[in-house]
Design a protein around this motif. Structure first.
Motif, PDB file in Angstrom:
ATOM      1  N   ARG A 161       0.840  -1.201   0.000  1.00  0.00           N
ATOM      2  CA  ARG A 161       0.000   0.000   0.000  1.00  0.00           C
ATOM      3  C   ARG A 161       0.871   1.247   0.000  1.00  0.00           C
ATOM      4  NH1 ARG A 161      -2.607   3.462  -1.626  1.00  0.00           N
ATOM      5  NH2 ARG A 161      -4.068   4.754  -0.450  1.00  0.00           N
ATOM      6  N   LEU A 162       1.893   1.265   0.850  1.00  0.00           N
ATOM      7  CA  LEU A 162       2.750   2.453   0.948  1.00  0.00           C
ATOM      8  C   LEU A 162       3.622   2.612  -0.298  1.00  0.00           C
ATOM      9  CD1 LEU A 162       3.716   2.254   4.748  1.00  0.00           C
ATOM     10  CD2 LEU A 162       2.041   3.770   3.670  1.00  0.00           C
TER      11      LEU A 162
ATOM     12  N   GLU B  64      -6.158   2.418  -2.354  1.00  0.00           N
ATOM     13  CA  GLU B  64      -6.950   2.379  -1.123  1.00  0.00           C
ATOM     14  C   GLU B  64      -8.154   1.448  -1.294  1.00  0.00           C
ATOM     15  OE1 GLU B  64      -6.033   3.310   1.735  1.00  0.00           O
ATOM     16  OE2 GLU B  64      -7.873   3.052   2.890  1.00  0.00           O
TER      17      GLU B  64
ATOM     18  N   LEU C 260     -10.446   3.369   9.545  1.00  0.00           N
ATOM     19  CA  LEU C 260     -10.082   4.792   9.543  1.00  0.00           C
ATOM     20  C   LEU C 260     -11.219   5.537  10.238  1.00  0.00           C
ATOM     21  CD1 LEU C 260      -8.050   6.966   8.666  1.00  0.00           C
ATOM     22  CD2 LEU C 260      -9.456   7.302   6.634  1.00  0.00           C
TER      23      LEU C 260
ATOM     24  N   TYR D  35      -6.260   6.137  12.316  1.00  0.00           N
ATOM     25  CA  TYR D  35      -6.623   4.724  12.234  1.00  0.00           C
ATOM     26  C   TYR D  35      -6.955   4.204  13.631  1.00  0.00           C
ATOM     27  CZ  TYR D  35      -4.440   4.800   7.599  1.00  0.00           C
ATOM     28  OH  TYR D  35      -4.112   5.088   6.302  1.00  0.00           O
TER      29      TYR D  35
ATOM     30  N   ARG E 185      -1.040   4.310  14.027  1.00  0.00           N
ATOM     31  CA  ARG E 185      -0.489   4.742  12.739  1.00  0.00           C
ATOM     32  C   ARG E 185      -0.387   3.522  11.843  1.00  0.00           C
ATOM     33  NH1 ARG E 185       3.259   9.194  13.632  1.00  0.00           N
ATOM     34  NH2 ARG E 185       4.626   8.247  12.092  1.00  0.00           N
ATOM     35  N   LEU E 186      -0.787   3.677  10.578  1.00  0.00           N
ATOM     36  CA  LEU E 186      -0.749   2.548   9.646  1.00  0.00           C
ATOM     37  C   LEU E 186       0.624   1.882   9.631  1.00  0.00           C
ATOM     38  CD1 LEU E 186      -1.973   0.813   7.375  1.00  0.00           C
ATOM     39  CD2 LEU E 186      -1.334   2.624   5.760  1.00  0.00           C
ATOM     40  N   GLU E 187       1.658   2.688   9.599  1.00  0.00           N
ATOM     41  CA  GLU E 187       3.008   2.123   9.464  1.00  0.00           C
ATOM     42  C   GLU E 187       3.398   1.293  10.694  1.00  0.00           C
ATOM     43  OE1 GLU E 187       5.889   5.255   9.170  1.00  0.00           O
ATOM     44  OE2 GLU E 187       4.927   6.442  10.737  1.00  0.00           O
TER      45      GLU E 187
ATOM     46  N   ASN F  37      -7.124  12.440   5.464  1.00  0.00           N
ATOM     47  CA  ASN F  37      -6.280  11.817   6.485  1.00  0.00           C
ATOM     48  C   ASN F  37      -4.980  11.401   5.810  1.00  0.00           C
ATOM     49  OD1 ASN F  37      -9.253  11.244   7.406  1.00  0.00           O
ATOM     50  ND2 ASN F  37      -8.002  11.062   9.238  1.00  0.00           N
ATOM     51  N   ARG F  38      -3.876  11.590   6.507  1.00  0.00           N
ATOM     52  CA  ARG F  38      -2.592  11.174   5.943  1.00  0.00           C
ATOM     53  C   ARG F  38      -2.546   9.659   5.847  1.00  0.00           C
ATOM     54  NH1 ARG F  38       1.339  15.122   8.955  1.00  0.00           N
ATOM     55  NH2 ARG F  38       1.233  13.527  10.566  1.00  0.00           N
ATOM     56  N   LEU F  39      -2.065   9.154   4.710  1.00  0.00           N
ATOM     57  CA  LEU F  39      -2.055   7.697   4.514  1.00  0.00           C
ATOM     58  C   LEU F  39      -1.225   6.993   5.580  1.00  0.00           C
ATOM     59  CD1 LEU F  39      -2.563   5.069   2.911  1.00  0.00           C
ATOM     60  CD2 LEU F  39      -0.535   5.631   1.562  1.00  0.00           C
ATOM     61  N   ILE F  40      -0.034   7.476   5.828  1.00  0.00           N
ATOM     62  CA  ILE F  40       0.919   6.701   6.626  1.00  0.00           C
ATOM     63  C   ILE F  40       0.534   6.610   8.100  1.00  0.00           C
ATOM     64  CG2 ILE F  40       2.523   8.610   7.138  1.00  0.00           C
ATOM     65  CD1 ILE F  40       4.784   6.506   6.453  1.00  0.00           C
TER      66      ILE F  40
ATOM     67  N   VAL G 248      -3.898  11.884  -3.434  1.00  0.00           N
ATOM     68  CA  VAL G 248      -4.367  10.523  -3.140  1.00  0.00           C
ATOM     69  C   VAL G 248      -3.619   9.553  -4.044  1.00  0.00           C
ATOM     70  CG1 VAL G 248      -6.334   8.937  -3.212  1.00  0.00           C
ATOM     71  CG2 VAL G 248      -6.648  11.282  -2.363  1.00  0.00           C
TER      72      VAL G 248
ATOM     73  N   ARG H 198      -0.284   8.790  -2.993  1.00  0.00           N
ATOM     74  CA  ARG H 198      -0.234   8.018  -1.744  1.00  0.00           C
ATOM     75  C   ARG H 198       0.144   8.867  -0.527  1.00  0.00           C
ATOM     76  NH1 ARG H 198       2.931   5.385  -5.257  1.00  0.00           N
ATOM     77  NH2 ARG H 198       4.767   5.553  -3.933  1.00  0.00           N
TER      78      ARG H 198
ATOM     79  N   VAL I 251      -2.317  11.014   0.985  1.00  0.00           N
ATOM     80  CA  VAL I 251      -3.518  11.125   1.823  1.00  0.00           C
ATOM     81  C   VAL I 251      -4.603  10.188   1.303  1.00  0.00           C
ATOM     82  CG1 VAL I 251      -3.082  13.541   2.462  1.00  0.00           C
ATOM     83  CG2 VAL I 251      -4.485  13.015   0.440  1.00  0.00           C
ATOM     84  N   ILE I 252      -5.627   9.998   2.135  1.00  0.00           N
ATOM     85  CA  ILE I 252      -6.830   9.269   1.726  1.00  0.00           C
ATOM     86  C   ILE I 252      -8.060  10.027   2.232  1.00  0.00           C
ATOM     87  CG2 ILE I 252      -5.818   6.962   1.600  1.00  0.00           C
ATOM     88  CD1 ILE I 252      -6.775   6.464   4.449  1.00  0.00           C
TER      89      ILE I 252
END
Lengths: 551, 97
Positions: A26-27, A33, A47, A52, A97-99, B9-12, B52, B55, B57-58
């Protein structure tokens, strides 16, 4: 407690590695998404408004002290130092955080935990009586069957894409502490005339926008047939449940549309085909699972320990707590303790890392290292010697977890509401906090007696407002929060859906409205009558009259 | 049209961010680039959608704000909470526990 076998361990480890790869892709941009969202939801990652949220499964609400310590570590290292225990006996971390999530899942896997079955249209994490195995009114340990259901349902290939989510709850006690009637399937263990163990099978309950109480489709299902019968129910639902409209996709809608009798007939027909096949539970397997839940090495004690009574006279706060938060244990000389996550002015269900570690310490020092999570968003210490109750009370008090309000009006269930949740229309937590402060007086709470007061911030009803004696539902009227009140709901026994009392109240009116409702109860009640009993006798009228009287 | 700001929202890490005049993202609403009319809002949303695809933000959308005290303020309760955080005391330690 259940311990992972090699299959569980492998499955969870593989899932962590798989999700680590999915997050990396994904990153890196290999996954969009739209592609990633269903994958993260299969791992409990939502989310929400601020960031998250990771929902971690606590199967049937049973935790070891080691697991609770790990949850505390995760709260501290990856979140803001606290977690939120939910009405599904799970825990949510609101600020992940996703990471970081692959590392969190790895930390969970090390203590036999994961986030599978906490989201998506699958059979969700199974819930059970939080006092299973220790309650004085229990027939047998309901967790044995909950664990069997967990093993059968986890990543069940046929039921991984159901029309909608699916929730199963199990209880073997006389008192329903698992809200069986508002689950897709509720299972109540009892004995038949011949003394055999089996289940009353209730189907099609649920809350949300269409609240329905589950209907009994079989009075007695022998324990050995548990999985084949569940499979038959799920198969009928999977084939006939609606997929065209998310609001009509739950099994409750199907059961209502075709009728419980017709639904039962379809299930019985399917069951007849599969009941004597591979899903029939072998004795050996039942024994193997039961052994995991063998009682801990209790001491032989006299049931009448004089110490608590003596200490109670010395410390009035302790007496209140004994009265409210301590329940009868099946083993003489032991007691079941509720650690309240409803401190006055606090956030229902929230626990800080220090509180989690403190409870784990108490469980190790005074119990057998086990903790339970209730759907009412409290923690339970299941095995406390009566002679240790005073010490446990003091230890909980030091942690801010000794509020003596279990089962009373300030033991409020509240969903995260608009303060955290993407689906919410209105805030729940600040209303719960203000209600708690208004009714904090313990003498008054005891005078009011057992009352359930629950709050949901939207019609999805995570806060169980439909089945509260006094339910509060937050609604949005042109961007302004309003609160609709229902009366007379009940989650235990036969269950009841609350009735709407009248027009919704503005945010600044809602606490006064609840106070007025309690005043009506106090003036209408007969001696010994609980709130819900008075309501059932007098109906909505006197409450309406008081609430909407012209000023 | 009310004044609108683009958020995501920030992706990471999922954190709430606002589109700025530099076509970048900020955690602070004060840095946001408010659109005065529909055409500008649509143009800003297009810029945001590119982020977006990149990659960053979402969940991009526009929401109404008003000018207040020389800055910007969200109109809805939901956006106030997203901007300022949960409306309750936390960390969630009990008062008087």
């Amino acid at each position: 407690m259940y311990r992972y076998d090699e299959f569980d361990r492998t499955l969870v480890a593989e899932r962590v590695a798989q999700f680590r790869g999915q997050v990396r892709r994904r990153l890196d941009g290999a996954l969009s998404e739209d592609e990633f969202k269903p994958l993260r939801l299969m791992n409990g990652l939502y989310l929400q408004l601020h960031t998250y949220m990771l929902r971690v499964a606590i199967p049937y609400g049973t935790l070891s002290s080691r697991q609770l310590r790990r949850l505390a570590e995760i709260a501290r290292r990856f979140d803001k130092g606290y977690g939120h225990f939910t009405t599904r006996q799970n825990i949510q971390f609101n600020w992940t955080r996703l990471e970081d999530v692959p590392d969190i899942l790895e930390a969970l896997a090390e203590v036999e935990m994961h986030a599978i079955q906490t989201s998506g249209n699958c059979i969700r994490n199974v819930t059970a009586d939080p006092l299973a195995g220790v309650a004085g009114d229990e027939l047998t340990d309901a967790r044995v069957y909950a664990e069997i259901i967990r093993q059968w349902s986890t990543l069940h290939p046929e039921f991984s894409f159901l029309p909608r989510k699916f929730k199963i709850a199990v209880s073997a006690a006389a008192t329903d502490r698992a809200a069986l009637r508002v689950h897709d399937i509720g299972l109540r263990l009892h004995r038949d005339a011949g003394g055999g163990l089996g289940f009353e099978v209730m189907v099609g309950g649920g809350q949300g926008r269409t609240p329905v109480l589950a209907k009994t489709i079989r009075d007695f299902l022998p324990e050995r047939d548990l999985l084949s019968y569940l499979e038959a129910i799920l198969r009928v639902y999977n084939q006939l449940g609606r997929r065209d409209n998310i609001y009509k996709a739950r099994i409750k809608i199907l059961v209502n549309e075709i009728g419980a009798a017709a639904f039962a007939a379809l299930v019985e027909a399917e069951w007849a085909r599969i009941k004597d096949d591979v899903l029939r539970l072998p004795d050996e397997e039942l024994r193997r699972i039961r052994a995991y839940f063998a009682p801990p090495p209790y001491e032989t004690l006299a049931d009448d320990d004089p110490d608590p009574a003596r200490a109670a006279r010395a410390a009035p706060g302790f007496a209140d707590w004994l009265r409210g938060n301590v329940e009868h244990h099946r083993q003489p000389g032991y007691a079941i303790v509720t650690a309240s996550l409803k401190p006055i002015g606090g956030v229902p269900g929230d626990a800080t890392a220090a509180q989690m570690e403190g409870v784990a310490e108490i469980a190790d020092h005074f119990g057998f290292g086990e903790v339970r999570v209730t759907y009412k968003q409290n923690l339970v210490l299941p095995d406390i010697r009566k002679s240790d109750l005073h010490a446990v009370w003091r230890a909980l008090d030091d942690l801010g977890l000794a509020t003596a309000n279990a089962g009373l009006v300030t033991d409020i269930i509240a969903c995260p509401g608009l303060d955290y949740c993407n689906l919410a229309n209105a805030r729940s937590i600040p209303i719960a906090q203000r209600l708690g402060e208004r009714f904090a007086d313990l003498d008054r709470q005891h005078d009011l007696g057992p009352i359930t007061l629950n709050i949901s911030g939207c019609i999805n009803a995570c806060g169980h407002h439909h089945v509260a004696n006094i339910g509060i539902l937050g609604v949005d009227k042109k961007g302004v929060e309003f609160y609709q009140i229902t009366l007379g709901g009940a989650a235990d026994g036969a269950g009841a859906i609350g009735a709407i009392v009248g027009r919704a109240f503005a945010e600044h009116e809602v606490v006064d409205a609840v106070a007025a409702i309690l005043d009506v109860y106090l003036s209408e009640r007969r001696p010994g009558e609980r709130f819900v009993e008075t309501y059932r006798r007098v109906g909505l009228a006197p409450f309406k009259e008081k609430l909407y009287a012209p000023a | 049209m009310p004044l609108k700001v683009i958020t995501a929202n920030r992706l990471i890490d999922g954190r709430v961010v606002y589109l700025t005049r530099a076509n970048d993202w900020s955690r602070r609403l004060a840095d946001a680039w408010p659109a005065e009319d529909e055409a500008e809002a649509a143009r800003l949303l297009d810029l945001a959608e590119a982020h977006v695809r990149a990659r960053r933000v979402i969940g991009v959308y526009a929401f109404p704000v008003v000018r207040a005290d020389g800055g910007l303020a969200p109109v809805s309760q939901r956006e106030r909470i997203r901007t300022f955080g949960p409306s309750l005391e936390w960390p969630p330690m009990a008062r008087g526990a």
